[in-house]
Design an enzyme around this catalytic site. Structure first.
Site, PDB file in Angstrom:
ATOM      1  N   HIS A 105      37.844  32.894  44.756  1.00 45.31           N
ATOM      2  CA  HIS A 105      38.417  31.708  44.099  1.00 45.31           C
ATOM      3  C   HIS A 105      39.020  30.706  45.080  1.00 45.31           C
ATOM      4  O   HIS A 105      39.820  29.865  44.679  1.00 45.31           O
ATOM      5  CB  HIS A 105      39.456  32.143  43.055  1.00 45.31           C
ATOM      6  CG  HIS A 105      38.854  32.928  41.923  1.00 45.31           C
ATOM      7  ND1 HIS A 105      39.577  33.749  41.089  1.00 45.31           N
ATOM      8  CD2 HIS A 105      37.559  33.011  41.497  1.00 45.31           C
ATOM      9  CE1 HIS A 105      38.760  34.311  40.204  1.00 45.31           C
ATOM     10  NE2 HIS A 105      37.538  33.883  40.441  1.00 45.31           N
ATOM     11  N   GLY A 171      45.032  45.676  40.599  1.00 41.74           N
ATOM     12  CA  GLY A 171      45.857  44.551  40.157  1.00 41.74           C
ATOM     13  C   GLY A 171      45.119  43.348  39.614  1.00 41.74           C
ATOM     14  O   GLY A 171      45.435  42.221  39.960  1.00 41.74           O
ATOM     15  N   SER A 173      43.560  41.814  35.749  1.00 38.92           N
ATOM     16  CA  SER A 173      43.425  42.057  34.307  1.00 38.92           C
ATOM     17  C   SER A 173      41.952  42.095  33.902  1.00 38.92           C
ATOM     18  O   SER A 173      41.635  42.389  32.761  1.00 38.92           O
ATOM     19  CB  SER A 173      44.159  40.971  33.521  1.00 38.92           C
ATOM     20  OG  SER A 173      43.634  39.705  33.859  1.00 38.92           O
TER      21      SER A 173
HETATM   22  N1  APR Z   1      50.703  46.345  41.247  1.00 40.33           N
HETATM   23  C1  APR Z   1      49.449  46.381  40.719  1.00 40.33           C
HETATM   24  N2  APR Z   1      49.073  45.634  39.677  1.00 40.33           N
HETATM   25  C2  APR Z   1      49.996  44.813  39.137  1.00 40.33           C
HETATM   26  C3  APR Z   1      51.311  44.718  39.620  1.00 40.33           C
HETATM   27  C4  APR Z   1      51.667  45.535  40.730  1.00 40.33           C
HETATM   28  N3  APR Z   1      52.887  45.527  41.270  1.00 40.33           N
HETATM   29  N4  APR Z   1      51.979  43.812  38.854  1.00 40.33           N
HETATM   30  C5  APR Z   1      51.103  43.362  37.938  1.00 40.33           C
HETATM   31  N5  APR Z   1      49.901  43.960  38.094  1.00 40.33           N
HETATM   32  C6  APR Z   1      48.657  43.787  37.353  1.00 40.33           C
HETATM   33  C7  APR Z   1      48.835  43.417  35.895  1.00 40.33           C
HETATM   34  O1  APR Z   1      49.058  44.583  35.110  1.00 40.33           O
HETATM   35  C8  APR Z   1      47.495  42.763  35.591  1.00 40.33           C
HETATM   36  O2  APR Z   1      46.525  43.707  35.177  1.00 40.33           O
HETATM   37  O3  APR Z   1      47.941  42.723  37.927  1.00 40.33           O
HETATM   38  C9  APR Z   1      47.086  42.153  36.938  1.00 40.33           C
HETATM   39  C10 APR Z   1      47.248  40.668  37.033  1.00 40.33           C
HETATM   40  O4  APR Z   1      46.360  40.058  36.137  1.00 40.33           O
HETATM   41  P1  APR Z   1      46.219  38.479  36.110  1.00 40.33           P
HETATM   42  O5  APR Z   1      47.564  37.843  36.095  1.00 40.33           O
HETATM   43  O6  APR Z   1      45.294  38.147  35.000  1.00 40.33           O
HETATM   44  O7  APR Z   1      45.564  38.126  37.538  1.00 40.33           O
HETATM   45  P2  APR Z   1      44.042  38.213  37.982  1.00 40.33           P
HETATM   46  O8  APR Z   1      43.311  39.277  37.256  1.00 40.33           O
HETATM   47  O9  APR Z   1      44.044  38.244  39.465  1.00 40.33           O
HETATM   48  O10 APR Z   1      43.515  36.797  37.508  1.00 40.33           O
HETATM   49  C11 APR Z   1      42.183  36.446  37.781  1.00 40.33           C
HETATM   50  O11 APR Z   1      42.607  34.277  36.912  1.00 40.33           O
HETATM   51  O12 APR Z   1      43.713  32.257  36.613  1.00 40.33           O
HETATM   52  C12 APR Z   1      42.903  32.975  37.380  1.00 40.33           C
HETATM   53  O13 APR Z   1      42.044  32.205  39.317  1.00 40.33           O
HETATM   54  C13 APR Z   1      43.084  32.997  38.840  1.00 40.33           C
HETATM   55  O14 APR Z   1      42.180  34.590  40.406  1.00 40.33           O
HETATM   56  C14 APR Z   1      42.885  34.451  39.185  1.00 40.33           C
HETATM   57  C15 APR Z   1      42.077  34.972  38.014  1.00 40.33           C
END
Ligand code: APR
Length: 229
Positions: A105, A171, A173
């Site tokens: 990204h 980490g 979603s």
């Molecule tokens: N350790 C591991 N996982 C964690 C922690 C932690 N300390 N804290 C939170 N999480 C997990 C949450 O449970 C969740 O499953 O990290 C995940 C974060 O999910 P999102 O906020 O949806 O982030 P991500 O999956 O990286 O998003 C994907 O969405 O908006 C866009 O471009 C942005 O790259 C990003 C993409």
């Protein structure tokens, strides 16, 4: 030859470094609307707002340090050919010492020409403002893949997944495609591991460490290093 470990990371791997995730409670998308700050239309409508959003992300990044999860992944390189495929725009994997990092990204520390996607420049921790120019004279924009834009690194990422001997998800979603679809390229015979404190929907056999990356990643890394003895 070393076996290949492919690691798909999301915002959760950097959460313990103090970087906001997107979809957790108090995540970035609770405070901002995607349509206001993370689409090309938003940038056309209100470029300053979009530039400021990423300037703020860059300031946040430069106050942050890699955490235990980033560091543990570096240890894996002793015995494996490790490829990190990250959805994150931070550079914490690189700063921890990981040598093969593919950003799906984009990257906060780079900008690019508004008119020529291939004209990418290092900006480090500098802010981008309206009027800042790329080498071709066009407005400089963040080197970020916004919603609705193509993901140029998805093909090399899929090729890595197809050749993975082990696959680790940390980490994320798994809510955003095409990144979330990468797991479908991983061979059925490849052992998969997941580290996330929440239950993440993944429809294939996977060993789950339902905990934070700071502790869970070490457990996976220890297991894989023991297998490589
Ligand atoms: N350790 C591991 N996982 C964690 C922690 C932690 N300390 N804290 C939170 N999480 C997990 C949450 O449970 C969740 O499953 O990290 C995940 C974060 O999910 P999102 O906020 O949806 O982030 P991500 O999956 O990286 O998003 C994907 O969405 O908006 C866009 O471009 C942005 O790259 C990003 C993409």
């Amino acid at each position: 030859m070393k076996k290949k470990v492919v690691v798909l990371t999301g915002a959760g791997v950097s959460a313990e470094s103090g970087i906001s995730t997107f979809r957790d409670s108090d995540g970035l998308w609770e405070h901002y609307r995607v349509e206001d700050v993370a689409t090309y239309d938003a940038y056309l409508r209100n470029p300053q707002l979009v530039l400021d959003f990423y300037n703020q992300r860059r300031r946040e990044l430069f106050k942050a340090e890699p955490n235990e999860a980033h560091r543990q992944l570096v240890r894996l390189e002793e015995k494996y050919d490790v490829h990190i495929v990250t959805q994150n725009i931070d550079n914490l994997h690189e700063r921890a010492g990981s040598t093969q990092v593919l950003h799906l990204h984009g990257e906060l520390t780079k900008g690019r020409s508004d008119k020529d996607d291939s004209l990418i420049v290092e900006i480090g921790n500098k802010e981008i403002h309206l009027g800042d120019k790329a080498p071709d004279g066009a407005q400089l924009r963040p080197h970020i893949v916004w919603f609705g834009e193509a993901v140029p690194n998805i093909e090399p990422a899929a090729e890595l997944c197809e050749r993975a001997d082990y696959f680790i998800v940390i980490g994320t979603s798994m809510a955003v495609y095409p990144a979330a679809g990468l797991i479908h390229y991983v061979p059925q015979s490849t052992p998969c591991y997941l580290v996330d404190p929440k239950a993440v929907p993944i429809s294939r056999p996977i060993t789950i460490f339902q905990e934070k990356a700071g502790t869970g990643v070490k457990k996976v890394v220890d297991q894989l290093l023991a297998l490589a003895q």
